[in-house]
Scaffold this active site. Structure first.
Site, PDB file in Angstrom:
ATOM      1  N   THR A  77     -18.312 -26.819  31.087  1.00 17.87           N
ATOM      2  CA  THR A  77     -17.448 -27.924  31.961  1.00 17.87           C
ATOM      3  C   THR A  77     -17.535 -27.532  33.340  1.00 17.87           C
ATOM      4  O   THR A  77     -17.795 -28.306  34.274  1.00 17.87           O
ATOM      5  CB  THR A  77     -15.743 -27.729  31.584  1.00 17.87           C
ATOM      6  OG1 THR A  77     -15.744 -27.831  30.408  1.00 17.87           O
ATOM      7  CG2 THR A  77     -15.074 -28.289  32.039  1.00 17.87           C
ATOM      8  N   HIS A 208     -20.398 -20.379  23.554  1.00 19.74           N
ATOM      9  CA  HIS A 208     -19.649 -20.442  22.579  1.00 19.74           C
ATOM     10  C   HIS A 208     -20.289 -21.677  21.391  1.00 19.74           C
ATOM     11  O   HIS A 208     -19.851 -21.674  20.499  1.00 19.74           O
ATOM     12  CB  HIS A 208     -18.252 -20.640  22.691  1.00 19.74           C
ATOM     13  CG  HIS A 208     -17.734 -21.974  23.363  1.00 19.74           C
ATOM     14  ND1 HIS A 208     -16.861 -22.886  22.530  1.00 19.74           N
ATOM     15  CD2 HIS A 208     -17.842 -22.784  24.434  1.00 19.74           C
ATOM     16  CE1 HIS A 208     -16.903 -23.912  23.284  1.00 19.74           C
ATOM     17  NE2 HIS A 208     -17.436 -23.830  24.598  1.00 19.74           N
ATOM     18  N   THR A 244     -16.115 -11.772  41.021  1.00 18.27           N
ATOM     19  CA  THR A 244     -16.795 -10.720  40.452  1.00 18.27           C
ATOM     20  C   THR A 244     -17.897 -11.224  39.460  1.00 18.27           C
ATOM     21  O   THR A 244     -17.424 -11.756  38.444  1.00 18.27           O
ATOM     22  CB  THR A 244     -15.935  -9.691  40.061  1.00 18.27           C
ATOM     23  OG1 THR A 244     -15.244  -9.327  41.272  1.00 18.27           O
ATOM     24  CG2 THR A 244     -16.572  -8.389  39.652  1.00 18.27           C
ATOM     25  N   CYS A 331     -12.501 -32.073  22.471  1.00 16.07           N
ATOM     26  CA  CYS A 331     -12.068 -32.009  23.879  1.00 16.07           C
ATOM     27  C   CYS A 331     -11.278 -33.218  24.369  1.00 16.07           C
ATOM     28  O   CYS A 331     -10.677 -33.441  25.196  1.00 16.07           O
ATOM     29  CB  CYS A 331     -13.316 -32.269  24.807  1.00 16.07           C
ATOM     30  SG  CYS A 331     -14.345 -30.910  24.591  1.00 16.07           S
TER      31      CYS A 331
HETATM   32  N1  PMP Z   1     -20.604 -30.603  27.188  1.00 15.44           N
HETATM   33  C1  PMP Z   1     -20.756 -30.896  25.918  1.00 15.44           C
HETATM   34  C2  PMP Z   1     -22.086 -31.888  25.597  1.00 15.44           C
HETATM   35  C3  PMP Z   1     -20.033 -30.148  24.846  1.00 15.44           C
HETATM   36  O1  PMP Z   1     -20.191 -30.446  23.704  1.00 15.44           O
HETATM   37  C4  PMP Z   1     -18.905 -29.548  25.562  1.00 15.44           C
HETATM   38  C5  PMP Z   1     -17.934 -28.752  24.552  1.00 15.44           C
HETATM   39  N2  PMP Z   1     -17.265 -29.647  23.861  1.00 15.44           N
HETATM   40  C6  PMP Z   1     -18.989 -29.260  26.748  1.00 15.44           C
HETATM   41  C7  PMP Z   1     -19.828 -29.898  27.617  1.00 15.44           C
HETATM   42  C8  PMP Z   1     -17.830 -28.266  27.331  1.00 15.44           C
HETATM   43  O2  PMP Z   1     -18.113 -27.007  27.016  1.00 15.44           O
HETATM   44  P1  PMP Z   1     -17.317 -25.698  27.630  1.00 15.44           P
HETATM   45  O3  PMP Z   1     -16.373 -25.397  26.432  1.00 15.44           O
HETATM   46  O4  PMP Z   1     -18.396 -24.567  27.547  1.00 15.44           O
HETATM   47  O5  PMP Z   1     -16.921 -25.999  28.667  1.00 15.44           O
END
Ligand code: PMP
Length: 384
Positions: A77, A208, A244, A331
Site C-alpha cells: 500500500t 506477507h 529508523t 481489502c
Molecule cells: N496490491 C495488491 C495487488 C494486493 O493484493 C495487496 C494486498 N491485498 C496490496 C497491494 C496491499 O498490500 P499490503 O497489505 O502489503 O499493503
C-alpha cells in the site's frame, strides 16, 4: 451446517500467507544480534547499515535487477502510494496525464483518484479485455504527449490475470517521459515464467503475500527516477522514506523472496495440480458455477461465481466448516457489495455480486482440495 470440522483449510493466500519458520528465525535473530540503529555512527550502527545495504544488493540480485535501488517501507500500500503520487507530483511539470486500469488494487485506484481530484491530473482508466488482460496496444492508444505515468499490476489479486508486463515495458521504453510502475506483489515467485522487470521504473513488492511478515515491503526504483517523498523526516532510504531503518524486517523480506523465487517452478507445478482438480469439478457443474478465470490461467488464484446462490453465504458456510476463502479481495470486502474487478470483465451483476476467490499456495494439499470440493458440493445442495 457442519460437514468438515477437522483441520483448518486456508485457501486465502492472496490476502495473506502464514509467515515461514525461516523468516521468523531470521527476524528474531536480527532483533537479538544486530539491533543497533543503522543510522548511528558507532561501530554497531555501521554494522547494521552494512547489513541493510547488503540485503538490498541481494534482493536486487534475486530479482535480476541491475539499474535499480531498494526503498524499504511498510508494504505494498505504501509502495504504491509513494510510486504513484511521488512520481506524478515530482514530474508534474512534464505533463498532467496518468494511466492505470479499472481493476487495480484500492491502494492504486485511490492514489489516482486523489491525484485527479486534489491535484488536477487527468486519469485514463483502462478496462481489461474479456481475458482479464490489459494489452500493450490499449496502453499505446491511451498515451498522449502529456502522459507521465502508467501504473499496472502484474497479477490481479482477485482473478489472477497475468498482464503482459514485459511487452508493455518494451513499448514504454520508447516513451522516456513516461514512468512505468508495476504492482507485482501477487506475482513474485508465483508464475510459470518469471517476468523480467528490468525495464520497469518502479516495482512494488510485499512480504506477507510470500510467507514474509505483514507490515513490510519495498518499492524498487530505477536509480535515475526521482520521487517526491510523501513523509518528511531524517532522510533515510535515500530521503524517500524517513524513519529508523528496519534491518530485521529487511532481512526477513529478503529471506521470503529468496525462498519463493528459488522454488517457483516446483511450487507452480504443485499448485497447478491442485487447481486442475478444482477446475474439473467447477467445469463439471456449470449449472452451479461460472468461472471468472482469465487467460492465461493462473493456478494460484481461482475465481468463480455461484449461480442462484449468494456467494457471501457460501463463503460464510465454508468458513463455518473451517475452510477460508474470500468473496472479493480482503481489502474491500467489508465495504462493497460485489467485485468491481469481475464487473470490469463485463460480467452481469448477478455474477460480480456472487464471486468466490480461492487463492492457493504451495503449502496446500490435494487432500484439502478434495475436502473443499465435497464440502462446497454439500453446502450448495443445502443452501436455497
Ligand atoms: N496490491 C495488491 C495487488 C494486493 O493484493 C495487496 C494486498 N491485498 C496490496 C497491494 C496491499 O498490500 P499490503 O497489505 O502489503 O499493503
Amino acid at each position: 451446517m457442519k460437514i468438515n470440522n477437522n483441520k483448518l483449510i486456508y485457501f486465502d493466500n492472496a490476502s495473506t500467507t502464514r509467515a515461514s519458520e525461516e523468516v521468523l528465525k531470521v527476524y528474531n535473530e536480527v532483533h537479538l544480534s544486530s539491533f543497533a540503529n543503522p543510522s548511528s555512527i558507532h561501530k554497531e550502527g555501521q554494522r547494521s547499515f552494512y547489513q541493510l545495504n547488503r540485503s538490498k544488493e541481494e534482493l536486487l540480485k534475486v530479482l535480476k535487477l541491475n539499474n535499480h535501488e531498494v526503498i524499504y517501507l511498510s508494504g505494498a500500500t505504501e509502495a504504491n502510494n509513494l510510486a504513484i503520487k511521488g512520481s506524478a507530483l515530482r514530474y508534474k511539470n512534464r505533463g498532467n496525464h496518468i494511466i492505470t486500469s479499472s481493476y487495480e488494487h484500492p491502494s492504486v485506484l485511490e492514489a489516482f483518484k486523489q491525484l485527479e481530484t486534489e491535484f488536477g491530473f487527468k486519469v485514463t482508466y483502462l478496462n481489461p479485455n474479456s481475458d482479464g488482460l490489459i494489452t500493450s496496444k490499449e496502453v499505446e492508444s491511451a498515451l498522449t504527449d502529456k502522459t507521465i505515468l502508467v501504473s499496472l499490476m502484474a497479477v490481479n489479486n482477485e482473478i489472477g490475470s497475468i498482464n503482459p508486463i514485459e511487452e508493455i515495458s518494451n513499448l514504454l521504453e520508447k516513451y522516456p517521459k513516461v514512468i512505468f510502475h508495476v504492482d507485482a506483489c501477487q506475482a513474485i515467485g508465483k508464475l510459470e515464467k518469471e517476468i523480467n522487470y528490468s525495464k520497469v521504473d518502479l516495482l512494488t513488492i510485499s512480504g506477507h503475500k510470500i510467507h514474509g511478515l505483514v507490515g513490510f515491503g519495498a518499492l524498487i526504483k530505477k536509480k535515475k527516477i526521482e520521487l517526491l517523498p510523501l513523509n518528511s523526516g531524517g532522510g533515510q532510504e535515500y530521503g524517500y522514506r524517513s524513519g529508523t531503518e528496519d534491518l530485521a524486517n529487511a532481512l526477513a523480506l529478503l529471506q521470503s523472496v529468496k525462498d519463493i523465487v528459488n522454488k517457483e517452478k516446483e511450487h507452480y507445478d504443485h499448485v497447478s495440480l491442485l487447481a486442475d482438480k478444482l477446475f474439473s469439478y467447477l467445469n463439471s457443474r456449470k449449472d452451479l458455477y461460472e468461472l471468472n478465470v482469465p487467460n492465461p490461467i493462473n493456478p494460484y488464484i481461482i475465481n468463480f461465481s455461484t449461480i442462484n446462490r449468494k456467494g457471501s453465504v457460501v463463503v460464510e458456510a465454508l468458513s463455518n466448516n473451517n475452510i477460508m476463502v474470500s468473496s472479493t479481495s480482503a481489502c474491500h470486502s467489508s465495504k462493497e457489495k460485489g467485485s468491481y474487478v469481475v464487473k470490469a470483465l463485463g460480467k452481469e451483476d448477478k455474477i460480480s455480486n456472487n464471486t468466490i476467490r480461492v487463492s492457493l499456495d504451495y503449502t496446500n494439499t490435494m487432500e484439502e482440495i478434495d475436502i473443499f470440493i465435497s464440502t462446497l458440493d454439500k453446502i450448495i445442495g443445502e443452501i436455497r
